[in-house]
Design a protein around this motif. Structure first.
Motif, PDB file in Angstrom:
ATOM      1  N   ILE A  21      -5.154   4.265 -72.239  1.00 20.87           N
ATOM      2  CA  ILE A  21      -5.990   4.645 -71.634  1.00 20.87           C
ATOM      3  C   ILE A  21      -5.304   4.064 -69.890  1.00 20.87           C
ATOM      4  CG2 ILE A  21      -7.763   3.402 -70.287  1.00 20.87           C
ATOM      5  CD1 ILE A  21      -8.676   2.938 -73.117  1.00 20.87           C
TER       6      ILE A  21
ATOM      7  N   THR B 280     -20.269   8.818 -62.986  1.00 19.73           N
ATOM      8  CA  THR B 280     -20.127   8.326 -61.489  1.00 19.73           C
ATOM      9  C   THR B 280     -19.940   7.076 -62.085  1.00 19.73           C
ATOM     10  OG1 THR B 280     -22.972   8.271 -61.909  1.00 19.73           O
ATOM     11  CG2 THR B 280     -22.138  10.368 -60.916  1.00 19.73           C
ATOM     12  N   ALA B 281     -19.769   6.568 -60.884  1.00 23.12           N
ATOM     13  CA  ALA B 281     -19.690   5.115 -60.401  1.00 23.12           C
ATOM     14  C   ALA B 281     -20.935   4.659 -60.720  1.00 23.12           C
ATOM     15  CB  ALA B 281     -18.072   4.467 -59.310  1.00 23.12           C
TER      16      ALA B 281
ATOM     17  N   ALA C 167     -21.587   4.387 -64.139  1.00 25.79           N
ATOM     18  CA  ALA C 167     -20.909   3.715 -65.298  1.00 25.79           C
ATOM     19  C   ALA C 167     -21.185   1.986 -65.089  1.00 25.79           C
ATOM     20  CB  ALA C 167     -19.031   4.451 -64.989  1.00 25.79           C
ATOM     21  N   SER C 168     -20.973   1.700 -63.424  1.00 20.59           N
ATOM     22  CA  SER C 168     -21.791   0.319 -63.598  1.00 20.59           C
ATOM     23  C   SER C 168     -22.544  -0.048 -63.855  1.00 20.59           C
ATOM     24  CB  SER C 168     -21.485   0.840 -61.637  1.00 20.59           C
ATOM     25  OG  SER C 168     -20.907  -0.867 -61.387  1.00 20.59           O
TER      26      SER C 168
ATOM     27  N   VAL D 104     -12.237   0.460 -62.834  1.00 22.41           N
ATOM     28  CA  VAL D 104     -11.937   2.083 -62.145  1.00 22.41           C
ATOM     29  C   VAL D 104     -11.337   2.711 -63.384  1.00 22.41           C
ATOM     30  CG1 VAL D 104      -9.447   1.399 -61.272  1.00 22.41           C
ATOM     31  CG2 VAL D 104     -10.740   3.153 -60.691  1.00 22.41           C
ATOM     32  N   ASP D 105     -10.786   1.578 -64.181  1.00 22.32           N
ATOM     33  CA  ASP D 105     -10.199   2.953 -65.492  1.00 22.32           C
ATOM     34  C   ASP D 105     -11.045   3.227 -66.245  1.00 22.32           C
ATOM     35  OD1 ASP D 105      -7.394   2.939 -64.338  1.00 22.32           O
ATOM     36  OD2 ASP D 105      -7.113   1.554 -65.484  1.00 22.32           O
TER      37      ASP D 105
ATOM     38  N   GLN E  25     -15.348   9.707 -67.479  1.00 20.03           N
ATOM     39  CA  GLN E  25     -15.956  10.751 -66.482  1.00 20.03           C
ATOM     40  C   GLN E  25     -17.431  10.973 -66.088  1.00 20.03           C
ATOM     41  OE1 GLN E  25     -14.761  13.859 -69.618  1.00 20.03           O
ATOM     42  NE2 GLN E  25     -13.021  13.221 -69.388  1.00 20.03           N
TER      43      GLN E  25
ATOM     44  N   PHE F  26     -14.977   3.900 -65.439  1.00 24.38           N
ATOM     45  CA  PHE F  26     -15.273   4.673 -65.041  1.00 24.38           C
ATOM     46  C   PHE F  26     -14.632   5.930 -64.975  1.00 24.38           C
ATOM     47  CE2 PHE F  26     -16.963   1.717 -61.670  1.00 24.38           C
ATOM     48  CZ  PHE F  26     -17.724   0.944 -62.212  1.00 24.38           C
ATOM     49  N   ASN F  27     -13.257   5.881 -65.302  1.00 21.83           N
ATOM     50  CA  ASN F  27     -12.802   7.634 -65.564  1.00 21.83           C
ATOM     51  C   ASN F  27     -12.716   8.008 -67.191  1.00 21.83           C
ATOM     52  OD1 ASN F  27     -11.641   7.592 -62.605  1.00 21.83           O
ATOM     53  ND2 ASN F  27      -9.707   6.575 -63.092  1.00 21.83           N
ATOM     54  N   ARG F  28     -13.001   6.926 -67.661  1.00 23.34           N
ATOM     55  CA  ARG F  28     -12.986   7.115 -69.142  1.00 23.34           C
ATOM     56  C   ARG F  28     -14.231   7.738 -69.470  1.00 23.34           C
ATOM     57  NH1 ARG F  28      -9.334   7.126 -73.695  1.00 23.34           N
ATOM     58  NH2 ARG F  28     -10.746   7.526 -74.696  1.00 23.34           N
TER      59      ARG F  28
END
Length: 101
Positions: free
Chosen positions: A101, A22-23, A26-27, A13-14, A20, A16-18
């Motif tokens: 992070i 969409t999930a 990023a996935s 999840v971090d 910036q 994904f946030n890093r």
């Protein structure tokens, strides 16, 4: 992936946030890196958090990428191999102490 090199493993999840994004995007990036054996997903036994950890192959790739970026942007090819190695060590130490992070 360069910032991941400074960490042992970070929660998905971090990451994904890093990134910036969409999930799902990023996935899919993590899945691609995983397929290339550059990262691996690890389950934290304490709280079942999914972590992303860089592999030795990934660490080698980030080392090459870091050197290429540094040379392209900063002209490090003018340094001797010894000077370049010293600078990489110093920059890695700086990165480890400043990237949160």
């Amino acid at each position: 992936m360069l910032f991941l090199d400074a960490q042992e493993a970070i929660p998905l999840v971090d990451l994904f946030n890093r990134l910036q994004g969409t999930a799902p995007s990023a996935s899919s990036s993590v899945t691609w890196f995983e397929g290339a054996s550059l990262v691996k997903r690890v389950i934290c036994l304490d709280d079942e958090t999914v972590l992303v950890a860089i592999t030795s192959k990934g660490r080698t790739a980030t080392g090459r990428a870091s050197r290429s970026l540094a040379d392209a942007r900063l002209g490090f090819s003018a340094l001797s191999e010894r000077e370049s190695r010293q600078l990489r060590v110093l920059l890695a130490r700086y990165r480890e102490n400043t990237i949160v992070i």
